[in-house]
Scaffold this motif. Structure first.
Motif, PDB file in Angstrom:
ATOM      1  N   VAL A  32       0.986  -1.249  -0.026  1.00 28.56           N
ATOM      2  CA  VAL A  32       0.092  -0.143   0.069  1.00 28.56           C
ATOM      3  C   VAL A  32       0.794   1.153   0.087  1.00 28.56           C
ATOM      4  CG1 VAL A  32      -1.811   1.389   1.457  1.00 28.56           C
ATOM      5  CG2 VAL A  32      -1.998  -1.124   1.274  1.00 28.56           C
ATOM      6  N   LYS A  33       1.806   1.373   0.991  1.00 23.60           N
ATOM      7  CA  LYS A  33       2.831   2.459   0.922  1.00 23.60           C
ATOM      8  C   LYS A  33       3.430   2.746  -0.480  1.00 23.60           C
ATOM      9  CE  LYS A  33       6.859   4.083   3.515  1.00 23.60           C
ATOM     10  NZ  LYS A  33       7.790   3.768   4.659  1.00 23.60           N
ATOM     11  N   THR A  84       2.775   1.657  -3.485  1.00 23.13           N
ATOM     12  CA  THR A  84       1.431   2.042  -4.199  1.00 23.13           C
ATOM     13  C   THR A  84       1.122   3.561  -4.106  1.00 23.13           C
ATOM     14  OG1 THR A  84       0.512  -0.262  -4.509  1.00 23.13           O
ATOM     15  CG2 THR A  84      -0.990   1.724  -5.149  1.00 23.13           C
ATOM     16  N   ARG A  85       0.831   3.996  -3.002  1.00 19.21           N
ATOM     17  CA  ARG A  85       0.447   5.260  -2.609  1.00 19.21           C
ATOM     18  C   ARG A  85       1.632   6.289  -3.109  1.00 19.21           C
ATOM     19  NH1 ARG A  85      -0.330   4.762   2.479  1.00 19.21           N
ATOM     20  NH2 ARG A  85      -2.437   4.563   2.266  1.00 19.21           N
ATOM     21  N   GLU A 125       1.052   9.115  -5.981  1.00 22.37           N
ATOM     22  CA  GLU A 125       1.214  10.580  -5.820  1.00 22.37           C
ATOM     23  C   GLU A 125       2.046  11.121  -6.803  1.00 22.37           C
ATOM     24  OE1 GLU A 125       2.055  10.497  -1.616  1.00 22.37           O
ATOM     25  OE2 GLU A 125       0.016  10.381  -0.914  1.00 22.37           O
ATOM     26  N   PRO A 158      -7.716  10.906  -6.141  1.00 15.69           N
ATOM     27  CA  PRO A 158      -7.674   9.510  -5.776  1.00 15.69           C
ATOM     28  C   PRO A 158      -9.021   8.831  -5.648  1.00 15.69           C
ATOM     29  CG  PRO A 158      -6.214  10.889  -4.664  1.00 15.69           C
ATOM     30  CD  PRO A 158      -7.040  11.748  -5.014  1.00 15.69           C
ATOM     31  N   PRO A 169      -6.077   0.993  -6.032  1.00 17.03           N
ATOM     32  CA  PRO A 169      -6.041   2.429  -6.139  1.00 17.03           C
ATOM     33  C   PRO A 169      -6.191   3.051  -7.589  1.00 17.03           C
ATOM     34  CG  PRO A 169      -4.456   1.394  -4.796  1.00 17.03           C
ATOM     35  CD  PRO A 169      -5.102   0.401  -5.333  1.00 17.03           C
TER      36      PRO A 169
END
Length: 298
Positions: free
Chosen positions: A172-173, A175-176, A180, A244, A251
């Motif tokens: 998740v980290k 991907t985010r 971004e 988002p 995501p």
């Protein structure tokens, strides 16, 4: 009649509706067609003598699979005349879908595009076995094959998918962070920023369906993809903004041009870089991105 005034057939169908929709969508990649399949399933289910059915869930999945197979064969012909690349219909999904790793992976644009390369029967068998963990005997009844034949089909389909499926999903980290960076570069028109976040072999697919302008073929390579994106923005002249969102349990970004919603872009992320971009602009495929769709494996 139940305490709510409905009959047992209706109660059972409603109880399993989300599962049946998920089965149909995984097989078809189209929410609209999945809804049609559910209507056909209900008509057949309503005519069944429930006292003769031992496992209601299995029987409903069987009906849904058969109807989806019929629809899938029709869709195959329809896709042959589709203008430009065909992408699955994106759906806004609830947080619990994203939290279910197995479900979110199976719903990802990247994997669903791999499933598109299977034959209708192979796709049905793969989905029922690998995604929903349904027993071979039940699958055999659903696809009108012997259990032995289904095992062979499952093995062949699994081998085919494994050779083409994305590597293990990024955290998740990671991907985010990638999204971004992409969003910032996109909104500021930063060419180098895009090149930094795109994998060298990145592939971009644009689905306009002949209704919206879109690249007629896949665009490959970081430089070509970045320049295509920035060129399209410059040609349009409108301010682009990205918000988002989560589609198909993964995501994504909802893009707007000049304040008007334009489409949804989903991603494939590997080793911290974006290796796949899937941009759906066809308005006929964007009816499910405003409200959440409930999906389940059970």
């Amino acid at each position: 009649m139940s305490e709510h005034g409905t009959d047992p057939a209706t109660d059972t169908f409603v109880a399993h509706r989300n599962l049946l929709f998920t089965v149909a969508y995984e097989m078809l990649g189209s929410a609209a067609d999945a809804e049609d399949v559910l209507q056909e399933t209900w008509l057949r289910w309503a005519a069944v003598d429930l006292e003769q059915v031992q496992d209601h869930r299995a029987y409903l999945v069987r009906i849904t699979t058969r109807q989806a197979l019929n629809r899938l064969r029709t869709m195959t012909r329809r896709k042959e005349s589709y203008v430009g690349p065909w992408l699955p219909e994106p759906m806004l999904t609830a947080p619990d879908v994203a939290e279910d790793v197995e479900l979110s992976e199976s719903l990802s644009m990247a994997l669903m595009l791999v499933l598109e390369t299977l034959s209708p029967t192979e796709r049905a068998v793969f989905v029922l076995r690998e995604v929903f963990d349904i027993e071979y005997d039940e699958i055999a009844a659903a696809v009108d094959k012997s259990p032995a034949a289904v095992r062979q089909i499952a093995h062949r389909a699994r081998k085919h998918v494994d050779a083409r499926r994305p590597r293990r999903s990024a955290s998740v980290k990671v991907t985010r962070a990638a999204l971004e960076s992409f969003q910032h570069a996109l909104e500021t028109g930063d060419l180098q920023g895009l090149l930094d976040v795109l994998a060298p072999e990145v592939v971009m697919l644009n689905d306009g369906g002949g209704i919206k302008v879109a690249a007629p073929r896949p665009i490959t390579g970081a430089s070509k993809v970045a320049r295509f994106i920035l060129g399209a923005m410059a040609k349009n002249g409108a301010t682009l903004t990205a918000a988002p969102t989560v589609v198909n349990g993964n995501p994504a970004l909802a893009l707007s041009l000049g304040g008007e919603f334009d489409g949804v872009v989903a991603f494939r992320i590997e080793d911290g870089h974006i290796s796949g971009l899937y941009y759906v602009r066809n308005p006929e495929k964007l009816t499910r991105v405003d409200s959440e769709t409930s999906l389940t494996l059970r």
